[in-house]
Design a protein around this motif. Sequence first.
Motif, short mmCIF file in Angstrom:
data_model
loop_
_atom_site.label_atom_id
_atom_site.label_comp_id
_atom_site.label_asym_id
_atom_site.label_seq_id
_atom_site.Cartn_x
_atom_site.Cartn_y
_atom_site.Cartn_z
N PHE A 52 1.99 2.13 -3.62
CA PHE A 52 0.98 2.19 -4.68
C PHE A 52 1.08 3.47 -5.51
O PHE A 52 0.75 3.47 -6.70
N GLU A 94 0.26 4.04 -9.59
CA GLU A 94 -0.98 4.71 -10.00
C GLU A 94 -0.89 5.37 -11.37
O GLU A 94 -1.83 5.25 -12.17
N TYR A 149 -9.24 2.06 -3.41
CA TYR A 149 -8.34 2.26 -4.54
C TYR A 149 -9.16 2.50 -5.79
O TYR A 149 -10.37 2.25 -5.82
N VAL A 203 -8.64 -1.92 -9.26
CA VAL A 203 -7.55 -2.29 -8.36
C VAL A 203 -8.13 -3.05 -7.18
O VAL A 203 -9.13 -2.62 -6.58
N VAL A 262 -3.38 -4.80 -4.18
CA VAL A 262 -2.69 -3.95 -3.22
C VAL A 262 -2.81 -4.56 -1.83
O VAL A 262 -3.91 -4.93 -1.39
N ASP A 302 0.81 -1.22 0.00
CA ASP A 302 0.00 0.00 0.00
C ASP A 302 0.85 1.27 0.00
O ASP A 302 0.50 2.27 -0.63
#
Length: 626
Positions: A168, A172, A193, A197, A187, A165
Amino acid sequence: MALALALAALAVLALLQRRFRPHFWADLGFAARAARARWRCRGSGGGRGSGGSLVARFLRAARGEPNRPFLRAGGSEETLGRAARRVGRVANALRGWPLEGPQGGRLGPGVTVGLLVGNEPRFVWGWLGLAALGVRPAFLGTALPPPALRHCLEVCGARGLLVADDLFASVEPLLPILREAGVVVWVLGLGPYPPGVVALQELLEEASEELEPEEVWEPQELNETCLYIFTSGTTGLPKAARISHLKSILCLSFYDLVGASSRDVVYLALPLYHMAGSLLGIVGCIGIGATCVLKEKFSASQFWDDCRAEGVTVFQYIGELCRYLVNQPQRPGEREHGLRLLVGSGLRPDVWRSFQRRFGDVRIVETYGMTEGNVTLFNYTGTPGAVGRGSFIYKLISPFEIIRYDITEGAPVRDRNGRCIRTRAGETGLLIAPVTPRTPFLGYAGSQELSEQKLLRGVFAPGDTFFSTGDLVEQDEAQFVRFRDRIGDTYRWKGENVATTEVAEALVAHDSLQEATVYGVTVPGHEGRAGMAALVLRPGCHLDGPGLYHHLEQLLPPYARPRFLRLQEHLEMTETFKQQKVRLAREGCDPSRVPDPLFLLDEATRAYVPLSPTLWAGVLDGRLRI
C-alpha cells in the motif's frame, strides 16, 4: 514374397527417416498433443453458460477434486477446494460494488481493476475472484515507482485498484490523483487506512465463500479481452497487452505439452504479474492438477533444500535463475533430489550443459513466446541452444516465418515488388507470425498506434498482416530455431524487457546530467544484456555516485537501473542525427578496451563506483553479482 518386399520397403523408409528427418516422430507427437489441447479448449465451450471461462474451469476442477493440493506458500498449503472458497469470498465481497467518478455504475463485466499483489496466494484469489465477476484484472508490477504505476492504471482505464497491505505504501502518494479520477482503492488488510480507502479484510471474512456456476460470468467470445499484462516497449512506459480468454485457457495445457502430470510438484519463483508466472505457472498447474510451490523470491542457496523439503519435480525457470544455481559453491548431495524437468526460456547452451553435468540428467524444455504475441515455440527434443522447431508439422499448429531484416535501416528487407524475403537456413532474420482469426493479435490498451507498430502489412501478398516479434532468430538445416538478438531500443535483463527511452529520461532528470544514451551490452557469463548508459555531464558538474543511485532508485524498478555508466565529453550522432548505440554496444564495458571513465552499479554501497580492473575481474568470474 510381397510381405518381404513390404517389410524391406518399410525398413528403408525408417532408415531414410532417421537419416533425413530424425525428429519426425517427435514433431508429430507434439503436434498431436497441441491439436488435442486446442480441441479441448474449443470443445469445452465459450458461449454463456457453457463453462468456457478460466474461472469456470478452475471451479469445476475444485468441485471434482476438492482435496487435491494446489498451492504451497509461506509454510501453508491450500487445496483446490479451499482455494475455490477464497476466490468465492473475493467475488462475493466485491460483487456489484458502486463505482465512483462521472461514469458511475457498478463493478461487473468489462470493468478493469488493477491488481497489485506480490508472489503470494492472495494474487490468485484476487485475480480469479475479479474474473468471476467479468472484471478485467490488470496485473501491476510490484516494483513500479508511483509515476509508472499511475501510467499503468490510466492506460488500461482502471476503475479500481486491489492492493496488498504490504504494498500500500507505493500507492499512498497517488491517493489524491486516484480519488480525483474516481478509482476505488481496496486494500487486502485490516487497516486503518486514509479516508476513502477500503479495508477489505473484514468484508472478506463476512462474505459467502460459495460461488455457484450460474454466478460466474462467462464470455460470449473467447477472443474477448479477459485481462491486461504490462510489457515494456520502445515508447518508454509499460504497455498494457490485451490477453484473450482463448489464450488464458490454452495455458491450461502448458505443462501437459511439456510432459508434466498431476503427480508433479512445480517450483515457481517467477513474478505472477508476468505471463510466465501467472498464465503458464499457475494456470498450467490448474490444467494438469499439479501442486505449485510458490516462492516470494528466488534463492539459489536455498533452492535445493526447498526442492528436497517440498518434493519438487518440475522447475519453471528463466535462464538467469539456472545460471545462479550453477554459479553456487558446490555442496555435498547436489544430485540427491527429485527434480526431473525444467521448463522455461532464456537458457544459454553452456549453462544448459553445466546444469545437467552438475545436477544430473534433468530433462530441459526451452520455450519461446511473448505476452502479446501470437506465436510460441517449444524445444521438445532437448537440443541445447534451440528455442523451438520450425518443421512444416509444427507450423501447422503455430505458423511463423523468418524474414530478412536490415539492422541499419531498422526494417525488413523487401524485394522490388515490395514483398518481404524469407531467410535461408542458417541466416538470421526477423521472426513474424500471421494475424488470422485462429492466431489473433489483440494489441494494447490505449492508442491504436501502439498496436499498429507491431504489425507488418503486405508481407508476402496484398492485404496480409503479420505480427512482428521484434526478435532476430535463425533456423538451421535441421529446422531448429535459435534466438539471436532483439531489435530496436529494448533489451532484456533479469528476465525483464527494458525500454532505453524510459531509462534515459530518468537519467537526464538528474541535475548533473546533460545527455544520456542507453543501450544493452553483453557481459561474459550473464544472460541477456546489461543496461549501460553513456553520459555527458553538465558544465561544472561531477558524477555523484550515491546521489545518482538514489535518484534512479526513486524512478526505475531494480532491473531497469543501468549496471554500467560511461562518461563522455559529447555523444556522437549518425548522419541522420541518431545516437551511435550500435558502436557503443559493440565497445561494451571492459575497462581495458574503453578509453572513457567507467562506473559500476554497486548494490553493497548503494552507489555508482569507478569500474576498476579488479572489479571487472569480479564481474567476469561471478564473485561480483550485477
